[in-house]
Design a protein around this motif. Structure first.
Motif, PDB file in Angstrom:
ATOM      1  N   ARG A  68       0.877  -1.255  -0.139  1.00 35.02           N
ATOM      2  CA  ARG A  68      -0.036   0.016  -0.088  1.00 35.02           C
ATOM      3  C   ARG A  68       0.809   1.077   0.049  1.00 35.02           C
ATOM      4  O   ARG A  68       0.600   2.292  -0.718  1.00 35.02           O
ATOM      5  CB  ARG A  68      -0.830   0.127   1.116  1.00 35.02           C
ATOM      6  CG  ARG A  68      -1.968  -0.845   1.226  1.00 35.02           C
ATOM      7  CD  ARG A  68      -3.009  -1.012   2.182  1.00 35.02           C
ATOM      8  NE  ARG A  68      -4.020  -1.839   2.224  1.00 35.02           N
ATOM      9  CZ  ARG A  68      -4.975  -1.937   2.995  1.00 35.02           C
ATOM     10  NH1 ARG A  68      -5.067  -1.362   4.067  1.00 35.02           N
ATOM     11  NH2 ARG A  68      -5.995  -2.842   3.087  1.00 35.02           N
ATOM     12  N   ARG A  69       2.046   1.117   0.792  1.00 37.42           N
ATOM     13  CA  ARG A  69       2.789   2.325   0.811  1.00 37.42           C
ATOM     14  C   ARG A  69       3.362   2.508  -0.298  1.00 37.42           C
ATOM     15  O   ARG A  69       3.852   3.786  -1.006  1.00 37.42           O
ATOM     16  CB  ARG A  69       3.838   2.188   1.945  1.00 37.42           C
ATOM     17  CG  ARG A  69       4.909   3.342   1.986  1.00 37.42           C
ATOM     18  CD  ARG A  69       5.974   3.372   3.025  1.00 37.42           C
ATOM     19  NE  ARG A  69       6.617   1.887   2.485  1.00 37.42           N
ATOM     20  CZ  ARG A  69       7.528   1.334   3.240  1.00 37.42           C
ATOM     21  NH1 ARG A  69       8.111   1.710   4.350  1.00 37.42           N
ATOM     22  NH2 ARG A  69       8.191   0.273   2.837  1.00 37.42           N
ATOM     23  N   ASP A  71       2.308   1.635  -3.515  1.00 40.32           N
ATOM     24  CA  ASP A  71       1.096   2.247  -4.358  1.00 40.32           C
ATOM     25  C   ASP A  71       0.910   3.553  -4.165  1.00 40.32           C
ATOM     26  O   ASP A  71       0.715   4.384  -4.949  1.00 40.32           O
ATOM     27  CB  ASP A  71      -0.173   1.325  -4.032  1.00 40.32           C
ATOM     28  CG  ASP A  71       0.019  -0.287  -4.729  1.00 40.32           C
ATOM     29  OD1 ASP A  71       0.943  -0.503  -5.399  1.00 40.32           O
ATOM     30  OD2 ASP A  71      -0.979  -0.882  -4.281  1.00 40.32           O
ATOM     31  N   ALA A  72       0.823   4.007  -2.724  1.00 33.87           N
ATOM     32  CA  ALA A  72       0.647   5.567  -2.408  1.00 33.87           C
ATOM     33  C   ALA A  72       1.743   6.202  -3.057  1.00 33.87           C
ATOM     34  O   ALA A  72       1.517   7.362  -3.681  1.00 33.87           O
ATOM     35  CB  ALA A  72       0.417   5.622  -0.692  1.00 33.87           C
ATOM     36  N   GLN A  73       3.030   5.777  -2.760  1.00 32.51           N
ATOM     37  CA  GLN A  73       4.174   6.418  -3.244  1.00 32.51           C
ATOM     38  C   GLN A  73       3.974   6.787  -4.848  1.00 32.51           C
ATOM     39  O   GLN A  73       4.277   7.722  -5.450  1.00 32.51           O
ATOM     40  CB  GLN A  73       5.427   6.007  -3.213  1.00 32.51           C
ATOM     41  CG  GLN A  73       6.713   6.523  -3.288  1.00 32.51           C
ATOM     42  CD  GLN A  73       7.839   6.030  -2.815  1.00 32.51           C
ATOM     43  OE1 GLN A  73       7.765   4.948  -2.262  1.00 32.51           O
ATOM     44  NE2 GLN A  73       8.984   6.501  -3.008  1.00 32.51           N
ATOM     45  N   LEU A  75       1.241   6.684  -6.898  1.00 32.33           N
ATOM     46  CA  LEU A  75       0.111   7.639  -7.038  1.00 32.33           C
ATOM     47  C   LEU A  75       0.550   8.986  -6.777  1.00 32.33           C
ATOM     48  O   LEU A  75       0.285   9.882  -7.439  1.00 32.33           O
ATOM     49  CB  LEU A  75      -1.007   7.163  -6.106  1.00 32.33           C
ATOM     50  CG  LEU A  75      -2.170   7.949  -6.334  1.00 32.33           C
ATOM     51  CD1 LEU A  75      -2.847   7.805  -7.861  1.00 32.33           C
ATOM     52  CD2 LEU A  75      -3.107   7.620  -5.285  1.00 32.33           C
ATOM     53  N   GLY A  76       1.234   9.337  -5.691  1.00 37.27           N
ATOM     54  CA  GLY A  76       1.913  10.452  -5.488  1.00 37.27           C
ATOM     55  C   GLY A  76       2.772  10.949  -6.568  1.00 37.27           C
ATOM     56  O   GLY A  76       2.723  12.347  -6.849  1.00 37.27           O
TER      57      GLY A  76
END
Length: 95
Positions: A68-69, A71-73, A75-76
């Motif tokens: 998740r981290r 994926d979030a990175q 996406l960021g």
């Protein structure tokens, strides 16, 4: 002399009986300890199984959190790229 020998033999018999009693007590104690050990080994086996299950769950949760981290990175980074692209378009539109 016979009475003296008889007394010695009775003393020796008493000594042997005390030794046999102690051996029997030790045998009983060992049997109880073995039974206790069997129970404790079973408990330990259950606790090891529970601990392994929890450890596997923790590793799975950690892997999910890392995914998740990541994926979030990603996406960021995509959002930063889009913001930069929007800024370039806005600047060229204003020119």
């Amino acid at each position: 002399i016979a009475a003296e020998k008889r007394g010695q033999l009775e003393e020796q018999q008493r000594h042997l009986n005390i030794g046999l009693d102690k051996l029997n007590e030790t045998q009983t104690s060992v049997a109880e300890l073995r039974a206790s050990l069997t129970v404790k080994e079973a408990d330990l086996g259950e606790k090891n199984t529970t601990a392994n299950t929890k450890l596997q769950q923790m590793v799975a949760n950690q892997n999910e959190a890392e995914k998740r981290r990541s994926d979030a990175q990603a996406l960021g980074e995509d959002l930063d790229n889009q913001d930069a692209e929007i800024a370039v378009r806005r600047e060229s539109a204003e020119s």
